[in-house]
Motif scaffolding. Structure first.
Motif, PDB file in Angstrom:
ATOM      1  N   LYS A  47      10.780   4.904  16.405  1.00  0.00           N
ATOM      2  CA  LYS A  47       9.488   5.386  16.974  1.00  0.00           C
ATOM      3  C   LYS A  47       8.461   5.895  15.689  1.00  0.00           C
ATOM      4  N   ALA A  48       9.040   6.606  15.025  1.00  0.00           N
ATOM      5  CA  ALA A  48       8.419   7.236  13.600  1.00  0.00           C
ATOM      6  C   ALA A  48       7.978   6.262  12.665  1.00  0.00           C
ATOM      7  N   GLU A  49       8.731   4.996  12.586  1.00  0.00           N
ATOM      8  CA  GLU A  49       8.469   4.159  11.344  1.00  0.00           C
ATOM      9  C   GLU A  49       7.884   2.739  11.914  1.00  0.00           C
ATOM     10  N   LEU A  50       8.098   2.352  12.920  1.00  0.00           N
ATOM     11  CA  LEU A  50       7.955   1.042  13.435  1.00  0.00           C
ATOM     12  C   LEU A  50       7.697   0.601  14.863  1.00  0.00           C
ATOM     13  N   SER A  51       6.757   1.354  15.327  1.00  0.00           N
ATOM     14  CA  SER A  51       6.433   0.966  16.715  1.00  0.00           C
ATOM     15  C   SER A  51       5.747  -0.213  17.105  1.00  0.00           C
ATOM     16  N   GLY A  52       5.313  -0.969  16.386  1.00  0.00           N
ATOM     17  CA  GLY A  52       4.682  -2.434  16.638  1.00  0.00           C
ATOM     18  C   GLY A  52       5.410  -3.386  16.050  1.00  0.00           C
ATOM     19  N   TRP A  53       4.606  -4.531  16.043  1.00  0.00           N
ATOM     20  CA  TRP A  53       5.369  -5.794  15.585  1.00  0.00           C
ATOM     21  C   TRP A  53       4.549  -6.537  14.337  1.00  0.00           C
ATOM     22  N   ASP A  54       3.850  -5.756  13.393  1.00  0.00           N
ATOM     23  CA  ASP A  54       3.087  -6.396  12.318  1.00  0.00           C
ATOM     24  C   ASP A  54       3.923  -6.669  11.209  1.00  0.00           C
ATOM     25  N   PHE A  55       4.757  -7.729  11.164  1.00  0.00           N
ATOM     26  CA  PHE A  55       5.499  -8.277  10.049  1.00  0.00           C
ATOM     27  C   PHE A  55       5.010  -8.195   8.498  1.00  0.00           C
ATOM     28  N   ASP A  56       3.607  -8.800   8.552  1.00  0.00           N
ATOM     29  CA  ASP A  56       3.241  -8.859   7.406  1.00  0.00           C
ATOM     30  C   ASP A  56       2.567  -7.474   6.762  1.00  0.00           C
ATOM     31  N   GLY A  57       2.112  -6.753   7.960  1.00  0.00           N
ATOM     32  CA  GLY A  57       1.690  -5.180   7.360  1.00  0.00           C
ATOM     33  C   GLY A  57       2.986  -4.379   6.843  1.00  0.00           C
ATOM     34  N   VAL A  58       4.256  -4.629   7.543  1.00  0.00           N
ATOM     35  CA  VAL A  58       5.114  -4.046   7.022  1.00  0.00           C
ATOM     36  C   VAL A  58       5.704  -4.359   5.515  1.00  0.00           C
ATOM     37  N   VAL A  59       5.634  -5.678   5.400  1.00  0.00           N
ATOM     38  CA  VAL A  59       5.772  -6.031   3.900  1.00  0.00           C
ATOM     39  C   VAL A  59       4.784  -5.688   2.838  1.00  0.00           C
ATOM     40  N   LYS A  60       3.563  -5.406   3.375  1.00  0.00           N
ATOM     41  CA  LYS A  60       2.453  -5.078   2.293  1.00  0.00           C
ATOM     42  C   LYS A  60       2.817  -3.393   2.273  1.00  0.00           C
ATOM     43  N   GLN A  61       3.139  -2.954   3.246  1.00  0.00           N
ATOM     44  CA  GLN A  61       3.417  -1.440   3.397  1.00  0.00           C
ATOM     45  C   GLN A  61       4.638  -1.110   2.278  1.00  0.00           C
ATOM     46  N   THR A  62       5.787  -1.690   2.632  1.00  0.00           N
ATOM     47  CA  THR A  62       6.871  -1.574   1.645  1.00  0.00           C
ATOM     48  C   THR A  62       6.488  -1.912   0.103  1.00  0.00           C
ATOM     49  N   SER A  63       5.774  -3.165   0.101  1.00  0.00           N
ATOM     50  CA  SER A  63       5.338  -3.722  -1.214  1.00  0.00           C
ATOM     51  C   SER A  63       4.431  -2.480  -2.034  1.00  0.00           C
ATOM     52  N   ASP A  64       3.568  -1.921  -1.098  1.00  0.00           N
ATOM     53  CA  ASP A  64       2.821  -0.649  -1.846  1.00  0.00           C
ATOM     54  C   ASP A  64       3.619   0.432  -2.459  1.00  0.00           C
ATOM     55  N   LYS A  65       4.599   0.822  -1.491  1.00  0.00           N
ATOM     56  CA  LYS A  65       5.528   1.902  -1.755  1.00  0.00           C
ATOM     57  C   LYS A  65       6.378   1.660  -3.204  1.00  0.00           C
ATOM     58  N   TRP A  66       6.681   0.328  -3.400  1.00  0.00           N
ATOM     59  CA  TRP A  66       7.139  -0.010  -4.669  1.00  0.00           C
ATOM     60  C   TRP A  66       6.153  -0.134  -5.787  1.00  0.00           C
ATOM     61  N   GLU A  67       5.020  -0.476  -5.658  1.00  0.00           N
ATOM     62  CA  GLU A  67       3.937  -0.417  -6.711  1.00  0.00           C
ATOM     63  C   GLU A  67       3.742   0.837  -7.049  1.00  0.00           C
ATOM     64  N   LYS A  68       3.707   1.812  -5.977  1.00  0.00           N
ATOM     65  CA  LYS A  68       3.423   3.389  -6.769  1.00  0.00           C
ATOM     66  C   LYS A  68       4.785   3.756  -7.477  1.00  0.00           C
ATOM     67  N   GLU A  69       5.706   3.351  -7.373  1.00  0.00           N
ATOM     68  CA  GLU A  69       7.103   3.899  -7.943  1.00  0.00           C
ATOM     69  C   GLU A  69       6.843   3.234  -9.321  1.00  0.00           C
ATOM     70  N   LEU A  70       6.683   1.919  -9.276  1.00  0.00           N
ATOM     71  CA  LEU A  70       6.873   1.179 -10.485  1.00  0.00           C
ATOM     72  C   LEU A  70       5.918   1.716 -11.586  1.00  0.00           C
ATOM     73  N   ASP A  71       4.839   2.099 -10.908  1.00  0.00           N
ATOM     74  CA  ASP A  71       3.663   2.394 -11.706  1.00  0.00           C
ATOM     75  C   ASP A  71       3.901   3.593 -12.663  1.00  0.00           C
ATOM     76  N   LYS A  72       4.883   4.330 -12.435  1.00  0.00           N
ATOM     77  CA  LYS A  72       5.240   5.571 -13.160  1.00  0.00           C
ATOM     78  C   LYS A  72       5.722   5.216 -14.626  1.00  0.00           C
ATOM     79  N   MET A  73       5.897   4.031 -14.866  1.00  0.00           N
ATOM     80  CA  MET A  73       5.737   3.401 -16.267  1.00  0.00           C
ATOM     81  C   MET A  73       5.128   2.324 -16.443  1.00  0.00           C
ATOM     82  N   SER A  74       4.412   1.989 -17.365  1.00  0.00           N
ATOM     83  CA  SER A  74       3.423   0.826 -17.830  1.00  0.00           C
ATOM     84  C   SER A  74       3.860   0.114 -19.279  1.00  0.00           C
TER      85      SER A  74
END
Length: 767
Positions: free
Chosen positions: A287-314
């Protein structure tokens, strides 16, 4: 006309630069690195390719083995079939566990849900090809050839989401397997399903749990699954017996086959939320994390989280270097894992349910590996999470009496040796990481250095001033590693003004001397009568018991005195004798008899595939021959890492192998990980920017970076000539710029002055 051409060129250049800046860092991550050996000369890494969030609870990934064991991740790039997709995995460990709640889509008549899937024509596994497989942070996809199903996976922190596309006009099924686990016939510990349940809640919802033992002695896994299409019918299996259209099944070997109308709608999605606490909490996580069925939206959301973490080093470097570097950062940030549910509940080490108000409680602490470089990396890139890691470890002290040795799923499994939560906590406290109570931290590390517990007989440590082999096996390795942990306790005692404790633990930190045999020139085992154990062969390997050395030999463990390298140099007979011994270490190729399975990535006796060797190339810095450190560090960077499925020279070990590369590629490494000192090596990147948690940036630039130009010609720190072979924590955290100029031949003058190596007292001051 020239004016217009110039303007056009300028606009084109700006456009190209803008486009270059927009290249996502996630595009450099290759989750298949470290997933399978190319030949017998590599352990590959034991990584999994499926999606997970940074430090997340769910790791949804394909399993290629019915009874995963080796590789411990459950996925072998060299395998040709997939048995299903399970929701929990370990990244880069040498031991297998987890593999919870396996799902597998199928078409037609399922050959045998309850049968032996290893036999041809039996089971529900499917062939696959790497040509029809892809992965990136937050996403995995594969075509299941036997069924012509395209399976796609993504994940939030506690929920796995799968999308199956069935071929037209076929009957679709999904198998849920709660018996899938590591090999239950292992000889060195038992895996057993104690109890499990699958319950059909309604025509779109399945819930259940399983309770089992394995590497973690007791794990409870609860799940809540929802499907995007109605379930037409079910067959629930207990063992080989199938029960049609019943609503509940209990047992120790249970599975379910669910049937769907995929003829009219070929796409089926299923989301599975996990909890270590309860089914109710699993529902809450969904209920807190995935109430719907937007597969591509979850892919983007998780990818964005990784982008934020990886950006701590360039970084700037070759495409292969970027791929290795950012995949390494990805692997380093895959664990420890947040075991707290969305409401903060977690299972404590005493098996009670507690609540973390900040909803953060981490586990998967592979401390024998990660204390060396991964945790020092976290203090620079993840200071807030470092505090969470420390506070999570101290909760084990509260409920269990001492700090973790190797903690999995909140459970202490006593794997490996030493008490290496101590250097992690001391390092964080000395570096002033916010959110840590130094007094409470000291209470925990002191207790964990005085109370007898498995593998750490402190009463014998105090009595004999070494560990006798006839009292505790792996005695030489334990002696060396406990001496280092004691040094760490002493440093925190000193910082807090506890003078008598400081003196006591400093005395204990020198107990390694009591196992040094000047005749052989090695640390050797003694019995409780003070007699050397014979015969002695410094090349003979030990494993995890029955030998004085842990996953190594006397050659590899000789160098483990990171708290006092000058004294190690002294007991050998000075810098000349020390460097000659180092030279022999890196060139002696004899491997008599059986070599421990974790020993790989050899350069002479140096074995980069396992952690005891990881700091050794940097020891030339202490002995006036830094050009040899540069030579061997560059050799390891360039020869023992690559961007294939066999990308690591050993198990990746929860980020440690990657952390070695990340530090060393930038040009420095924490030989003593709790000292706040970083020894310089041989940078391979043109540029690296470390974006610190305090808003400042530490930049490294390298002129003439190449595989040939491995030797430092000169260094500048913040514009000033720099001849020291080390950096301090304060050099990094206050920001600045480190500039290397490299060349093909050694500069025998650089780094050889009297003040070039860190003075011993600096090792007690992380700032």
């Amino acid at each position: 006309m020239k004016k217009y051409i110039a303007s056009a060129l300028l606009l084109f250049t700006v456009a190209v630069q803008a486009q270059q800046k927009k290249v996502p860092l996630t595009s450099y991550v290759n989750p298949f690195i470290g997933t399978g050996a190319v030949d017998n000369n590599s352990l590959a890494g034991s990584n999994f390719p499926g999606p997970t969030t940074p430090f997340g609870f769910v790791q949804l990934s394909p399993d290629t083995e019915d009874k995963p064991d080796n590789p411990a991740s459950g996925y072998d790039y060299n395998s040709h079939t997939i048995v299903g997709f399970s929701h929990t995995h370990l990244s880069g460990t040498g031991v297998a566990d987890l593999f919870d709640v396996l799902l597998m889509p199928a078409t037609g008549e399922i050959r045998s849900v309850a049968g032996d899937a290893k036999k041809p024509g039996s089971g529900y596994r499917s062939a696959y090809s790497h040509q029809d497989e892809s992965a990136r942070p937050g996403y995995y996809q594969v075509k299941l050839k036997d069924y012509n199903i395209n399976a796609e996976l993504t994940a939030t922190e506690h929920v796995g989401l799968q999308r199956y596309t069935f071929p037209a006009n076929t009957s679709g099924h999904v198998v849920i397997d709660l018996d899938h686990s590591l090999d239950k016939n292992r000889t060195y510990w038992s895996c057993k399903i104690i109890g499990a349940e699958i319950r059909v809640v309604d025509n779109k919802t399945i819930e259940g749990y399983r309770i089992l033992t394995g590497w973690a002695k007791l794990r409870k896994v609860y799940f809540h699954a929802e499907f995007s299409q109605p379930i037409l019918s079910t067959v629930l299996f207990s063992g080989k017996r199938g029960n049609e259209n019943t609503t509940i099944i209990n047992g120790t070997n249970i599975k379910a086959a669910l049937n769907f109308d995929t003829k009219s709608k070929s796409e089926l999605l299923v989301k599975v939320a996990l909890s270590p606490v309860s089914i109710e909490n699993a529902r809450g996580n969904m209920k807190a994390e995935l109430s719907g069925w937007d597969f591509d939206g979850v892919v983007k959301q998780t990818s964005d989280k990784w982008e934020k973490e990886l950006d701590k080093m360039s970084i700037e470097g070759t495409s292969v270097q970027k791929e290795i570097f950012y995949t390494g950062l990805y692997h380093a940030f895959t664990q420890p894992n947040n075991m707290a549910d969305a409401n903060g509940d977690y299972q404590a080490s005493d098996l009670t349910i507690k609540n973390a108000p900040d909803k953060k409680h981490y586990s998967t602490f592979s401390l024998w590996d990660t204390f060396r470089a991964a945790h020092p990396l976290y203090t620079l890139t993840q200071p807030e999470r470092t505090a969470d890691f420390v506070n999570s470890m101290m909760r084990q002290y509260d409920t269990y009496g001492y700090l973790p040795i190797w903690q999995l799923w909140g459970d202490e499994n006593y794997c490996m040796i030493g008490n290496h939560a101590i250097p992690v906590i001391v390092d964080a406290a000395l570096k002033g990481i916010k959110g840590i109570d130094p007094e409470k931290a000291y209470e925990a590390v002191r207790a964990s250095s005085t109370l007898n517990h498995p593998g750490s007989p402190f009463s014998d440590w105090e009595k004999y001033k070494y560990i006798p082999e006839d009292i505790q096996s792996q005695s030489v390795s334990i002696t060396l590693e406990m001496a280092y942990d004691d040094w760490c306790v002493a440093q925190l005692a000193k910082k807090l003004g506890k003078t008598s404790d400081y003196q006591h633990f400093m005395t204990r930190s020198a107990f390694y001397k009591n196992l040094y045999d000047s005749k052989s020139g090695f640390f050797r085992a003694k019995n409780k009568n003070g007699e050397w154990l014979s015969p002695f062969n410094p090349l003979k390997y030990g494993g995890n018991g029955g030998n004085p050395y842990t996953e190594g030999n006397a050659w590899q463990y000789f160098w483990y005195v990171p708290q006092n390298v000058p004294d190690l140099i002294s007991i050998v007979g000075g810098t000349k004798a020390f460097t000659e011994k180092l030279d022999q270490f890196f060139t002696l190729k004899d491997l008599p008899g059986e070599v421990n399975g974790n020993a790989s990535g050899f350069i002479g006796q140096y074995a980069h595939g396992n952690e005891p060797s990881h700091h050794v190339a940097y020891l030339y810095d202490f002995a006036g021959q830094p050009w040899k450190t540069q030579y061997y560090v560059a050799k390891i960077l360039n020869e023992l890492y690559n961007n294939s499925s066999s990308g690591y020279s050993g198990n990746e070990d929860c980020g440690q192998m990657s952390a070695w590369y990340i530090f060393s590629a930038m040009g420095f490494y924490p030989v003593n990980p709790a000292s706040g000192i970083y020894m310089l090596g041989s940078p391979v990147l043109k540029q690296a920017k470390l974006k610190l948690g305090n808003g400042k940036v530490f930049e490294v630039t390298t002129q003439n970076a190449s595989k040939e130009n491995v030797y430092i010609q000169s260094v500048k720190l913040n514009g000033k000539t720099y001849d020291k072979t080390f950096l301090t924590q304060s050099d990094l955290t206050k920001g600045g710029k480190l500039e290397f100029i490299m060349g093909k031949k050694p500069n025998y003058k650089w780094g050889t002055q009297k003040n070039s190596i860190p003075p011993l007292e600096s090792f007690s001051n992380a700032g």
